[in-house]
Design an enzyme around this catalytic site. Structure first.
Site, short mmCIF file in Angstrom:
data_model
loop_
_atom_site.label_atom_id
_atom_site.label_comp_id
_atom_site.label_asym_id
_atom_site.label_seq_id
_atom_site.Cartn_x
_atom_site.Cartn_y
_atom_site.Cartn_z
N LYS A 34 -15.39 30.07 -11.51
CA LYS A 34 -16.57 29.19 -11.56
C LYS A 34 -17.74 29.86 -12.27
CE LYS A 34 -16.17 27.69 -6.94
NZ LYS A 34 -16.06 29.05 -6.42
N LYS A 38 -16.47 42.87 -9.83
CA LYS A 38 -17.78 42.22 -10.00
C LYS A 38 -18.91 43.22 -10.15
CE LYS A 38 -16.74 37.63 -8.44
NZ LYS A 38 -17.08 36.43 -7.73
N LYS A 66 -8.56 35.35 -14.58
CA LYS A 66 -8.37 34.10 -13.84
C LYS A 66 -9.49 33.12 -14.16
CE LYS A 66 -10.81 34.63 -9.49
NZ LYS A 66 -11.08 33.57 -8.55
#
Ligand code: AQP
Length: 348
Positions: A216, A130, A213
């Site tokens: 959201k 991230k 993956k």
């Protein structure tokens, strides 16, 4: 399990049977819940409700690791609670609450920072992923210390099992290390939790890129199927899902895209991989995708119907969350009393 008699579960909720193992799991209100969250997490939580004592948490403090408008965060929180209830989380059998409503989570997180090493956090894959490619100024300290708060979430409730997808395994291992280190330094205080990762559905991949993956917070429009997507959108996204070369519907390492679709089909329909492969032998991707869309719509449809009722009554959802926070706080406050005492904090 390592809790000593003096620190064994201190639940004050007599509706929860103390003989059962306790499960804790959290979900971030970082966007719309998708099929990966459902198959990797929520569906298992729902199915195991009678087997365990369940504590389910909407982890809004974790979302602060990324910039988000306050209004959006609040909307996401109520929205996620509604989807969780519509998917089958039953407040009669499980405690459902919002993390920031129980302040002991943030408090314990600070204390656990004292037994967490910089190098451990620096090795976390999710932090690396991230923060990759971002300037230092764009990476918040919350993103770095997020796994410590996650450890606090879990061990605050003397959790035995944490049902998660494969992506969270490393964080649960860190939570175990933190609990063990705290116990070694200050005396037995926390139960050391174990991850509960199901072999199937543990990692549902993005429909437009099977190397990533389903997420959201992914901005790519065709990457994820949200539980709230309308029927036409679901059909369109599945039609556009990438496939592999060759037209065979077969689960294999060299067919990551189709394998992901077969996994989704199998989990939602209950059919085995062999049955699915046999059904579509010689028929190609078109038929398979069209049927998959109907399988997904069929599974999500009843959830969406219940969701419409909950959307019409947000006060009911808020009341469930307030009651859940009261029940969670009773456990958390008692545990924090022990922690403060063990660490020598306060005037005594
Ligand atoms: N693709 C996935 N396949 C299977 N399980 C998944 N989970 C997440 N993605 C998949 C599981 O869902 C639970 C809730 O996850 P989270 O809200 O804590 O955040 P996450 O793991 O980071 O999920 P997202 O959807 O990717 O959110 P963002 O984009 O905000 O980071 C966990 O049990 C997780 O394993």
């Amino acid at each position: 399990m390592v809790a000593s008699p003096s620190t064994a579960r201190q639940t004050t909720d007599l509706t929860l049977a103390p003989a059962r193992q306790r499960v804790f799991s959290g979900m971030q209100p970082s966007g719309n819940m998708h099929l990966g969250n459902y198959l990797g997490a929520i569906r298992n939580w729902v199915r195991q409700q009678d087997q365990y004592e369940n504590v389910f948490c909407i982890v809004d403090l974790h979302v602060l690791s990324q910039p988000i408008a306050p209004r959006t965060l609040r909307q996401n929180t109520i929205g996620l609670a509604s989807v969780m209830l519509a998917a089958g989380i039953d407040p009669g059998r499980s405690v459902l609450f919002v993390q920031s409503d129980v302040r002991e989570h943030a408090e314990l997180s600070w204390m656990l920072n004292a037994v967490t090493q910089f190098g451990e956090l620096n090795r976390m894959t999710q932090f690396k992923d991230k923060s990759a490619g971002k300037k230092d100024e764009a990476v918040s300290a919350v993103l770095f210390s997020y796994p410590v708060l996650q450890a606090a979430d879990i061990i605050l409730y003397d959790t035995d099992l944490v049902p998660v997808g494969e992506d969270q395994k490393q964080h649960i291992e860190l939570a175990r290390d933190i609990a063990e280190r705290f116990n070694a330094r200050y005396g037995e205080t926390f139960v050391v939790p174990k991850p509960d990762i199901k072999a199937e559905g543990a990692r549902i991949m993005a429909l437009d890129d099977p190397s990533k993956k389903m997420s959201k917070s992914d901005a790519r429009p065709n990457a994820a199927i949200a539980l709230e997507d309308d029927i036409d959108t679901i059909r369109r996204k599945i039609k556009r899902a990438v496939t592999d070369s060759g037209g065979e519907v077969r689960l294999a390492p060299d067919k990551p895209a189709v394998s992901n679709l077969i996994t989704i089909y199998g989990l939602l329909s209950g059919d085995s991989v062999a049955e699915i492969e046999a059904r579509y032998a010689g028929r190609g991707y078109g038929d398979f995708k069209a049927d998959l869309a109907e399988v997904v719509v069929g599974a999500i449809g009843p959830i969406q119907a219940r969701l419409a009722d909950l959307h019409a009554n947000p006060e009911h959802v808020r009341a469930i969350l307030a009651d859940g926070a009261d029940r969670a706080r009773a456990i958390a406050a008692a545990k924090m009393g022990v922690v403060r005492e063990r660490m020598g904090l306060g005037a005594g």
